[in-house]
Write a protein that holds these residues in place. Structure first.
Motif, PDB file in Angstrom:
ATOM      1  N   SER A  20      -2.894  -6.598  -0.699  1.00  0.00           N
ATOM      2  CA  SER A  20      -1.458  -6.526  -0.446  1.00  0.00           C
ATOM      3  C   SER A  20      -1.012  -5.091  -0.250  1.00  0.00           C
ATOM      4  CB  SER A  20      -0.681  -7.174  -1.595  1.00  0.00           C
ATOM      5  OG  SER A  20      -0.924  -8.559  -1.661  1.00  0.00           O
ATOM      6  N   ASP A  21      -1.473  -4.199  -1.134  1.00  0.00           N
ATOM      7  CA  ASP A  21      -1.093  -2.788  -1.031  1.00  0.00           C
ATOM      8  C   ASP A  21      -1.582  -2.177   0.278  1.00  0.00           C
ATOM      9  OD1 ASP A  21       0.124  -2.560  -3.641  1.00  0.00           O
ATOM     10  OD2 ASP A  21      -1.893  -2.691  -4.472  1.00  0.00           O
ATOM     11  N   ILE A  22      -2.799  -2.517   0.663  1.00  0.00           N
ATOM     12  CA  ILE A  22      -3.347  -1.982   1.909  1.00  0.00           C
ATOM     13  C   ILE A  22      -2.530  -2.472   3.102  1.00  0.00           C
ATOM     14  CG2 ILE A  22      -5.371  -1.971   3.420  1.00  0.00           C
ATOM     15  CD1 ILE A  22      -5.615  -0.309   0.788  1.00  0.00           C
ATOM     16  N   PHE A  23      -2.194  -3.766   3.101  1.00  0.00           N
ATOM     17  CA  PHE A  23      -1.437  -4.317   4.226  1.00  0.00           C
ATOM     18  C   PHE A  23      -0.056  -3.679   4.324  1.00  0.00           C
ATOM     19  CE2 PHE A  23       0.571  -7.260   7.051  1.00  0.00           C
ATOM     20  CZ  PHE A  23      -0.455  -7.828   7.787  1.00  0.00           C
ATOM     21  N   VAL A  24       0.587  -3.482   3.176  1.00  0.00           N
ATOM     22  CA  VAL A  24       1.909  -2.838   3.185  1.00  0.00           C
ATOM     23  C   VAL A  24       1.810  -1.412   3.709  1.00  0.00           C
ATOM     24  CG1 VAL A  24       3.809  -2.036   1.735  1.00  0.00           C
ATOM     25  CG2 VAL A  24       2.835  -4.304   1.367  1.00  0.00           C
ATOM     26  N   GLU A  25       0.785  -0.689   3.292  1.00  0.00           N
ATOM     27  CA  GLU A  25       0.610   0.672   3.796  1.00  0.00           C
ATOM     28  C   GLU A  25       0.386   0.663   5.307  1.00  0.00           C
ATOM     29  OE1 GLU A  25       0.211   4.769   4.154  1.00  0.00           O
ATOM     30  OE2 GLU A  25       1.101   3.544   2.560  1.00  0.00           O
ATOM     31  N   LEU A  26      -0.339  -0.324   5.802  1.00  0.00           N
ATOM     32  CA  LEU A  26      -0.530  -0.446   7.246  1.00  0.00           C
ATOM     33  C   LEU A  26       0.797  -0.700   7.965  1.00  0.00           C
ATOM     34  CD1 LEU A  26      -3.801  -2.592   7.321  1.00  0.00           C
ATOM     35  CD2 LEU A  26      -3.583  -0.188   8.006  1.00  0.00           C
ATOM     36  N   LEU A  27       1.656  -1.515   7.358  1.00  0.00           N
ATOM     37  CA  LEU A  27       2.988  -1.739   7.929  1.00  0.00           C
ATOM     38  C   LEU A  27       3.757  -0.433   8.042  1.00  0.00           C
ATOM     39  CD1 LEU A  27       4.174  -4.978   6.068  1.00  0.00           C
ATOM     40  CD2 LEU A  27       3.495  -4.815   8.461  1.00  0.00           C
ATOM     41  N   VAL A  28       3.739   0.340   6.964  1.00  0.00           N
ATOM     42  CA  VAL A  28       4.474   1.605   6.951  1.00  0.00           C
ATOM     43  C   VAL A  28       3.903   2.564   7.989  1.00  0.00           C
ATOM     44  CG1 VAL A  28       5.052   3.627   5.543  1.00  0.00           C
ATOM     45  CG2 VAL A  28       5.198   1.324   4.554  1.00  0.00           C
ATOM     46  N   ARG A  29       2.595   2.628   8.079  1.00  0.00           N
ATOM     47  CA  ARG A  29       1.964   3.517   9.067  1.00  0.00           C
ATOM     48  C   ARG A  29       2.255   3.080  10.503  1.00  0.00           C
ATOM     49  NH1 ARG A  29      -3.936   5.589   6.795  1.00  0.00           N
ATOM     50  NH2 ARG A  29      -3.216   6.167   4.704  1.00  0.00           N
ATOM     51  N   GLY A  40       7.574 -16.673  -3.062  1.00  0.00           N
ATOM     52  CA  GLY A  40       6.991 -17.963  -3.413  1.00  0.00           C
ATOM     53  C   GLY A  40       5.545 -17.777  -3.832  1.00  0.00           C
ATOM     54  N   GLY A  41       4.927 -18.848  -4.310  1.00  0.00           N
ATOM     55  CA  GLY A  41       3.632 -18.762  -4.953  1.00  0.00           C
ATOM     56  C   GLY A  41       2.558 -18.067  -4.148  1.00  0.00           C
ATOM     57  N   ALA A  42       2.406 -18.406  -2.872  1.00  0.00           N
ATOM     58  CA  ALA A  42       1.293 -17.873  -2.081  1.00  0.00           C
ATOM     59  C   ALA A  42       1.586 -16.507  -1.480  1.00  0.00           C
ATOM     60  CB  ALA A  42       0.938 -18.853  -0.969  1.00  0.00           C
ATOM     61  N   VAL A  43       2.755 -15.950  -1.765  1.00  0.00           N
ATOM     62  CA  VAL A  43       3.086 -14.651  -1.181  1.00  0.00           C
ATOM     63  C   VAL A  43       3.572 -13.658  -2.244  1.00  0.00           C
ATOM     64  CG1 VAL A  43       5.547 -14.997  -0.627  1.00  0.00           C
ATOM     65  CG2 VAL A  43       4.077 -13.736   0.969  1.00  0.00           C
ATOM     66  N   MET A  44       3.488 -14.036  -3.499  1.00  0.00           N
ATOM     67  CA  MET A  44       4.044 -13.189  -4.566  1.00  0.00           C
ATOM     68  C   MET A  44       3.374 -11.822  -4.638  1.00  0.00           C
ATOM     69  SD  MET A  44       4.625 -15.995  -7.604  1.00  0.00           S
ATOM     70  CE  MET A  44       5.104 -14.746  -8.800  1.00  0.00           C
ATOM     71  N   ASP A  45       2.077 -11.783  -4.469  1.00  0.00           N
ATOM     72  CA  ASP A  45       1.378 -10.490  -4.537  1.00  0.00           C
ATOM     73  C   ASP A  45       1.824  -9.568  -3.410  1.00  0.00           C
ATOM     74  OD1 ASP A  45      -0.972 -10.896  -6.683  1.00  0.00           O
ATOM     75  OD2 ASP A  45      -0.715 -12.751  -5.538  1.00  0.00           O
ATOM     76  N   PHE A  46       1.977 -10.140  -2.222  1.00  0.00           N
ATOM     77  CA  PHE A  46       2.417  -9.351  -1.075  1.00  0.00           C
ATOM     78  C   PHE A  46       3.847  -8.855  -1.274  1.00  0.00           C
ATOM     79  CE2 PHE A  46       3.841  -9.396   3.547  1.00  0.00           C
ATOM     80  CZ  PHE A  46       3.282  -8.158   3.829  1.00  0.00           C
ATOM     81  N   LEU A 178      -7.031 -12.722  -0.410  1.00  0.00           N
ATOM     82  CA  LEU A 178      -7.085 -11.417   0.243  1.00  0.00           C
ATOM     83  C   LEU A 178      -5.958 -10.516  -0.258  1.00  0.00           C
ATOM     84  CD1 LEU A 178      -7.985 -12.046   3.998  1.00  0.00           C
ATOM     85  CD2 LEU A 178      -9.484 -11.425   2.093  1.00  0.00           C
ATOM     86  N   GLN A 179      -4.807 -11.106  -0.545  1.00  0.00           N
ATOM     87  CA  GLN A 179      -3.717 -10.312  -1.101  1.00  0.00           C
ATOM     88  C   GLN A 179      -4.118  -9.673  -2.435  1.00  0.00           C
ATOM     89  OE1 GLN A 179       0.071 -12.475  -1.250  1.00  0.00           O
ATOM     90  NE2 GLN A 179      -0.675 -13.821   0.375  1.00  0.00           N
ATOM     91  N   GLN A 180      -4.928 -10.392  -3.210  1.00  0.00           N
ATOM     92  CA  GLN A 180      -5.316  -9.929  -4.550  1.00  0.00           C
ATOM     93  C   GLN A 180      -6.628  -9.133  -4.554  1.00  0.00           C
ATOM     94  OE1 GLN A 180      -5.497 -13.762  -6.470  1.00  0.00           O
ATOM     95  NE2 GLN A 180      -3.357 -13.642  -7.161  1.00  0.00           N
ATOM     96  N   GLN A 181      -7.339  -9.142  -3.464  1.00  0.00           N
ATOM     97  CA  GLN A 181      -8.677  -8.536  -3.401  1.00  0.00           C
ATOM     98  C   GLN A 181      -8.616  -7.031  -3.653  1.00  0.00           C
ATOM     99  OE1 GLN A 181     -11.339  -9.761  -0.106  1.00  0.00           O
ATOM    100  NE2 GLN A 181     -11.406  -7.573   0.428  1.00  0.00           N
TER     101      GLN A 181
END
Length: 579
Positions: A20-29, A40-46, A178-181
Motif C-alpha cells: 500500500s505504501d509503495i503504491f501511494v508513493e507511486l501515485l505521488v511520484r 471498506g474491508g478489502a481496501v483498508m490498508d490502502f 499485495l496491499q499488506q505485503q
C-alpha cells in the motif's frame, strides 16, 4: 492507523514499506495530489496508507458514486488526475455508472478497487467479484495487479491511457494481500524525463478553408472537446479571423462566453429555436469536439439539410466515422493544435458573412429565446435569470471564478438555456449518459479543487434523490457549495414525455412528501445555511445572501411543473420543433 487485536487494541506502528505504501508513493511520484475514497474491508490498508502520506490529500465520501463523480469534477476544472478508491464487491460495482459516465464524456479517471487476497480468488470469498470483467466495457483499460513488482509499470501505463487520445477512465484492481505485503522501499526518485509525443501535422485544413471561403451561411457547433483541449482561446482567435455564428452542445456550453456576440445558444432536442434554425439553414457545418449524437441531430437524414459538407474536428478518426460519415470531412488531431492552425489560415481572408448575421438577427427578433411568463409564479427560468443577476453583482465585488454544475433533468436543460457564463466560467454536467445523482458530487470535487471559487449546483428534486447523502460531505468538510434545488414534485422531463406521448400517464414520475430543508438540516446544515422560497417576492434577496455566503448553502425553490421547451421529439427534425 490499524489496531492489532492480539496486542489489546494498541495501535500498530506503520512500517512505511507495505505494498500500500509503495503504491501511494507511486501515485505521488506520478503527480497525483488528491484521492477520494469510501473505505471498506478489502481496501483498508490502502486507505490507511493514503491518509498517512504527507504528499497526498485524502477526502472520504459517503458513497462510491459520489467519490467518483467528485474526482471527475476535480479533474475537469484542474486538468489534473484524481484517484478514487473503494472496497471490493459492492464497493467496486458502485463505480460502474461513474466509469460509464467518464468514458462517454471523455473525463480521465483513475479507479483503484480493493480486492480479496490472491489466495481467495475464484473461491466465492466474501465480497469477491471480478470487477475487471464487469468494468471492461466501460473503461479504457482494466488491470488486475498480480505482483507488486509490476505496480510502477501498471500505474504509469494506466495514467498514460487515461489521457491518451479521447480521455477516459482506467481501473486497477489491487488485492488485499499485495496491499499488506512487505516491500523494499522505492529507490530515490530519478529526475523526470518528459518526452513530447510526436504529433503529425493536421491534414485537410486547406480543404476546410476552401469550403469556408465558398460558404455563405456557415455555423460552428462547439462541443465539450473545446474545453477538454483547453482550446477556448483558439476558438476566440478563429472568430476574430472569421466571425462565424456559434451554437453549442449541452456539455459544450462553457466553450464560449454566453455574452459573446456570436454565441447563439444550445442546439438540439431542448435548444432554442434560433440555434436550431441556424443549423437547419446553414450551408456549412463545422463541429469542434462534438459527437453528432442523437440529441443534436435528431433524424440524421434531415439534419442540416442545406449543408453541403459537415466538417468534423476530433481527436479520434473512429469518432468521425460513427455518424453520417458519408457527409463528413474529418480533421483529426488535438483540437488546440488543429483549431489554432485553422485560425491562422483564415487570417486576412476577409470573411465577414454580413448578410448571414443580418438574417439571423431578424429570426431572433421573431423567435426570441425566452419563455412564457406566469406572473406571481416562481418559475425555474425566472430563478435562473435572477441567479444570473445575483452572480453578476457578486462577481463585480469579489472577482470570484464561477463554476456551475447540474444534476440531470429539466433543470439541466433550463440551466443550459438560461445561465449566463462569463469567460473562464465552467459548466459541468453529465451529458452523454445523463446520470442522475452526478451534479452534487461534481460540485464538491470542483470546490475542493478551487476553494476560493463560487460553485453552484443546479439540481432537481428527482435527481438529487440519487446524491443527497453527499450533503453530509459538503457540511462535514465545510465546502461552500450552493445547492439550488428546483422542487417541482418529480421527474419533470419524463413527466412531459408521458403527457405528450403516453396519453398523460404519470407512472413513477410524481415524487411528493420529501421535506428537503429538513433533510438539509439533518445533514448538518444550520438555519442560516438553509432557505425555502415559494414566491418571486423573496427570491432576489435570498440569492444575493446565498452567493455571498462563504459556507455551504441549501436553497429549495418551490416551482410549478412546466414542460421543458423547446422540444424536438426523439428521432424528429427541426421541422417538428415544439415551442
Amino acid at each position: 492507523m490499524v489496531r492489532d487485536r492480539a496486542r489489546g487494541g494498541e495501535p500498530m506502528k506503520r512500517s512505511w514499506s507495505t505494498g500500500s505504501d509503495i503504491f501511494v508513493e507511486l501515485l505521488v511520484r506520478a503527480g497525483i495530489e488528491r484521492t477520494f475514497a469510501v473505505t471498506g474491508g478489502a481496501v483498508m490498508d490502502f486507505v490507511d496508507a493514503l491518509e498517512a502520506h504527507p504528499g497526498l490529500e485524502l477526502q472520504c465520501f459517503q458513497t462510491e458514486q459520489g467519490a467518483a463523480w467528485a474526482a471527475m469534477g476535480y479533474t475537469q476544472v484542474t486538468g489534473k488526475l484524481c484517484a478514487v478508491t473503494a472496497t471490493s464487491g459492492p464497493g467496486a460495482t458502485n463505480f460502474i455508472t461513474p466509469l460509464s459516465d467518464a468514458l462517454r464524456d471523455n473525463i480521465p479517471l483513475l479507479v483503484v478497487t480493493g480486492q480479496v487476497a490472491r489466495s481467495a480468488r475464484n473461491t466465492d470469498a466474501f465480497q469477491e467479484i471480478d470487477i475487471t470483467v464487469i468494468a471492461a466495457s466501460v473503461a479504457k483499460k482494466v488491470v488486475y495487479l498480480e505482483r507488486m513488482e509490476d505496480a510502477a509499470e501498471v500505474l504509469a501505463d494506466a495514467i498514460r491511457v487515461a489521457f491518451d487520445g479521447r480521455p477516459g477512465p482506467v481501473l486497477i484492481d489491487f488485492p488485499k494481500d499485495l496491499q499488506q505485503q512487505a516491500c523494499a522501499p522505492l529507490p530515490p526518485r530519478a529526475p523526470a524525463v518528459v518526452k513530447a509525443k510526436p504529433r503529425s501535422a493536421p491534414s485537410g485544413l486547406e480543404e476546410v478553408v476552401d469550403s469556408l471561403r465558398h460558404a455563405e451561411r456557415p455555423v460552428i457547433i462547439a462541443g465539450r472537446g473545446v474545453v477538454i483541449a483547453q482550446a477556448r482561446s483558439e476558438l476566440l482567435a478563429l472568430l476574430e479571423a472569421a466571425p462565424i455564428p456559434v451554437v453549442h452542445t449541452l456539455p459544450g456550453k462553457a466553450a464560449l462566453s454566453s455574452t459573446h456576440p456570436h454565441c447563439h445558444g444550445m442546439i438540439g432536442m431542448h435548444g432554442f429555436y434560433v440555434p436550431n434554425w441556424i443549423v437547419d439553414n446553414a450551408d456549412l457545418v463545422i463541429s469542434l469536439g462534438s459527437r453528432f449524437d442523437d440529441r443534436i441531430t435528431g433524424d440524421t437524414k434531415r439534419f442540416a439539410p442545406n449543408a453541403r459538407r459537415l466538417i468534423h474536428f476530433d481527436i479520434a478518426q473512429e469518432q468521425v466515422q460513427k455518424v453520417m460519415p458519408e457527409r463528413k470531412l474529418g480533421v483529426v488531431g488535438h483540437l488546440k493544435e488543429t483549431l489554432g492552425a485553422f485560425a491562422s489560415l483564415l487570417e486576412g481572408k476577409g470573411l465577414r458573412f454580413t448578410q448571414w448575421h443580418e438574417r439571423i438577427a431578424a429570426v431572433r427578433k421573431e423567435y426570441p429565446s425566452t419563455y412564457k411568463e406566469q406572473p406571481g409564479t416562481l418559475q425555474a427560468q425566472l430563478v435562473l435569470e435572477q441567479l444570473n443577476a445575483a452572480v453578476r453583482a457578486h462577481r463585480a465585488k469579489s472577482g470570484q471564478r464561477v463554476i456551475f454544475t447540474t444534476e440531470v433533468g429539466s433543470h439541466q436543460m433550463w440551466a443550459s438555456q438560461y445561465l449566463e457564463l462569463q469567460p473562464g466560467d465552467e459548466f459541468l454536467t453529465s451529458a452523454g449518459l445523463g446520470c442522475m445523482g452526478s451534479g452534487l458530487p461534481l460540485a464538491l470535487g470542483a470546490q475542493i479543487a478551487n476553494p476560493d471559487a463560487l460553485v453552484i449546483c443546479i439540481a432537481g428534486d428527482g435527481s438529487l434523490r440519487f446524491s443527497e447523502a453527499e450533503l453530509e460531505t459538503a457540511w462535514e468538510r465545510a465546502l461552500p457549495v450552493k445547492v439550488l434545488l428546483f422542487n417541482n414534485d418529480g421527474y419533470g422531463i419524463v413527466r412531459m414525455w408521458n403527457n405528450h406521448f403516453y396519453e398523460g400517464r404519470k407512472t413513477g414520475v410524481i415524487k411528493q412528501g420529501k421535506q428537503w430543508t429538513t433533510l438539509a438540516r439533518g445533514n448538518g446544515f444550520t438555519d442560516g445555511h438553509v432557505d425555502r422560497v415559494e414566491s418571486p417576492a423573496a427570491l432576489r434577496g435570498v440569492l444575493d445572501r446565498a452567493v455571498a455566503h462563504r459556507g455551504p448553502h441549501f436553497l429549495e425553490m418551490v416551482t410549478p411543473y412546466e414542460d421543458c421547451l423547446p422540444l424536438i421529439p426523439s428521432g424528429k427534425s427541426f421541422k417538428e420543433i415544439m415551442l
